[in-house]
Design an enzyme around this catalytic site. Structure first.
Site, PDB file in Angstrom:
ATOM      1  N   ASP A 161       0.819  -1.222   0.000  1.00  0.00           N
ATOM      2  CA  ASP A 161       0.000   0.000   0.000  1.00  0.00           C
ATOM      3  C   ASP A 161       0.847   1.263   0.000  1.00  0.00           C
ATOM      4  OD1 ASP A 161       0.760  -0.557   2.651  1.00  0.00           O
ATOM      5  OD2 ASP A 161      -1.103   0.194   3.509  1.00  0.00           O
ATOM      6  N   TYR A 170       9.334  -1.568  10.500  1.00  0.00           N
ATOM      7  CA  TYR A 170       8.360  -1.177   9.485  1.00  0.00           C
ATOM      8  C   TYR A 170       8.846   0.084   8.771  1.00  0.00           C
ATOM      9  CZ  TYR A 170       3.715  -0.140   7.504  1.00  0.00           C
ATOM     10  OH  TYR A 170       2.660   0.110   6.656  1.00  0.00           O
ATOM     11  N   ASP A 229      -5.216  -0.267   5.921  1.00  0.00           N
ATOM     12  CA  ASP A 229      -6.005  -0.571   7.114  1.00  0.00           C
ATOM     13  C   ASP A 229      -7.198   0.362   7.264  1.00  0.00           C
ATOM     14  OD1 ASP A 229      -4.037  -2.422   7.500  1.00  0.00           O
ATOM     15  OD2 ASP A 229      -3.113  -1.408   9.207  1.00  0.00           O
ATOM     16  N   SER A 253      -6.198  -2.987  14.900  1.00  0.00           N
ATOM     17  CA  SER A 253      -6.934  -2.383  16.012  1.00  0.00           C
ATOM     18  C   SER A 253      -6.749  -0.871  16.040  1.00  0.00           C
ATOM     19  CB  SER A 253      -6.484  -2.993  17.342  1.00  0.00           C
ATOM     20  OG  SER A 253      -5.090  -2.815  17.551  1.00  0.00           O
ATOM     21  N   GLY A 259      -2.289  -5.847  18.913  1.00  0.00           N
ATOM     22  CA  GLY A 259      -0.994  -6.456  18.661  1.00  0.00           C
ATOM     23  C   GLY A 259      -1.057  -7.703  17.817  1.00  0.00           C
ATOM     24  N   ALA A 260      -2.198  -7.944  17.148  1.00  0.00           N
ATOM     25  CA  ALA A 260      -2.383  -9.175  16.395  1.00  0.00           C
ATOM     26  C   ALA A 260      -2.282  -8.969  14.892  1.00  0.00           C
ATOM     27  CB  ALA A 260      -3.737  -9.797  16.745  1.00  0.00           C
ATOM     28  N   GLY A 261      -1.926  -7.765  14.467  1.00  0.00           N
ATOM     29  CA  GLY A 261      -1.851  -7.493  13.034  1.00  0.00           C
ATOM     30  C   GLY A 261      -3.204  -7.416  12.370  1.00  0.00           C
TER      31      GLY A 261
END
Length: 372
Positions: free
Chosen positions: A23, A211, A159, A114, A109-111
């Site tokens: 993206d 990242y 996202d 959130s 924290g789960a990708g």
């Protein structure tokens, strides 16, 4: 001021079926919204104060003045909603203060985005409270800028667009260059398939810095090749492009982005042709690229993928930014329990914390759910 006085809004987390780290290279992505949401109960105030609280965070509500907002002025989780308000004001929208109470079942924290769910639900609530009339696309762009410029995380638009504009029962085929998009029917259950999310419950502390490094490496690759973004490197020209890159790390990053864009195109062609089972190997191929070329996987994610495929899954890959978080597994309906058990047992054997596994159902994007 017009607009609703109060109400409740919800914005979902997301799973990205294919198209990872593309993206911010103006490439293609294919997310869908999860049923897990961040909710906001909000009411307009007469002053210029945001009062922020979360059912998941202990402590007193956080109060911030809309007149004193600046990057770095609000710590912790509250920076995300505060940053959205700051971006709305920077865009020329003078806001009233608001009471904003959040409650979320999107795993952190789960990708699974959130943070984007928190940003988008804030943007939507403030949009309606202040009668701004902004489109989902505009709210997504504002939310992304809030994360980039206020929070300091250089994420792309995937996202926020997924949370703001996905449709139930569909995967979103999104071109992040111009935000042109198409809702593609994605009903795995009707074909005897299931898409599982396996949350490794691992988040590595260096993820945010890594990242930013990956993004900078992509920008270096594009500059070296003389193109605005890696989106502009044609798949058929990849070998020639790689031969012009002296740094082996940059070559690997470029290879992943160009081949990942191609994988998105192949997946959309298969879905359009009604051949959903055949996307499995592309998911697994994408994970290998993220592991070896983009180097954003981790042992726990690799274990999910290798175990699931060995147990008969059609395909599997990490989803999200990486360095922990979640993987997705495409599996025949009758094999769900066996695959989930195999992954759980593999984690136990390796001494890892037990993963959390659930079925991913394409769900509705951000919306107002109640108005008192």
């Amino acid at each position: 001021m017009t607009g609703v006085e109060s109400g409740r809004w919800a914005a979902p987390g997301r799973v990205n079926l294919i198209g990872e780290h593309t993206d911010y290279n103006e490439g293609f992505v294919m997310p869908f919204a999860l049923p897990h949401t961040t909710g906001a109960t909000a009411a307009r105030r007469a002053d210029r104060v945001l009062r922020l609280s979360s059912a998941q965070i202990d402590g007193a509500p956080i109060e911030v003045s809309l007149d004193g907002l600046a990057p770095g002025s609000v710590p912790g989780w509250a920076a995300y909603p505060a940053g959205v308000a700051w971006e709305l004001e920077r865009a020329g929208h003078r806001l009233a203060g608001a009471e904003l109470s959040f409650d979320s079942n999107v795993p952190t924290g789960a990708g699974l985005s959130s943070s984007a769910a928190l940003e988008v639900v804030t943007a939507l609530a403030l949009n309606d409270l202040n009668d701004l009339g902004l489109t989902p696309e505009a709210l997504a762009r504002l939310s992304q800028r809030a994360e980039n410029d206020f929070v300091g995380m250089p994420c792309g638009i995937l996202d926020q667009m997924a949370s703001a504009s996905c449709a139930a029962g569909h995967v979103l085929f999104l071109d992040t260059r111009d935000l042109s998009r198409r809702q593609v029917p994605f009903d795995m259950a009707s074909e005897g398939l299931r898409l599982l999310v396996v949350d490794t419950q691992v988040k590595h502390s260096h993820a945010d810095g890594a990242y930013a490094t990956r993004r900078a490496e992509c920008e270096t690759g594009a500059a070296t090749l003389g193109v605005p973004f890696l989106r502009d490197v044609a798949y058929d020209d990849l070998d020639a492009a790689l031969s012009r890159l002296p740094d082996p790390a940059i070559r690997r990053r470029v290879k992943h982005i160009v081949t990942e864009n191609r994988r998105v195109e192949r997946v959309i062609d298969l879905l359009d042709a009604g051949r959903a089972r055949e996307i499995g190997p592309l998911l697994t191929e994408g994970h290998a690229s993220l592991r070896d070329d983009f180097e954003v996987s981790c042992p726990e994610l690799d274990l999910v993928v290798s175990t699931a495929v060995a147990e008969g899954a059609l395909g599997a890959r990490m989803t999200g930014g990486g360095f922990g978080g979640s993987a997705i597994v495409l599996v025949e309906e009758e094999a769900v329990d066996a695959v989930a058990k195999a992954v759980k047992d593999a984690f136990a054997t390796s001494g890892y914390r037990a993963p959390r596994t659930f079925e991913a159902t394409p769900s509705e994007g951000a919306r107002r759910v109640a108005t008192p």
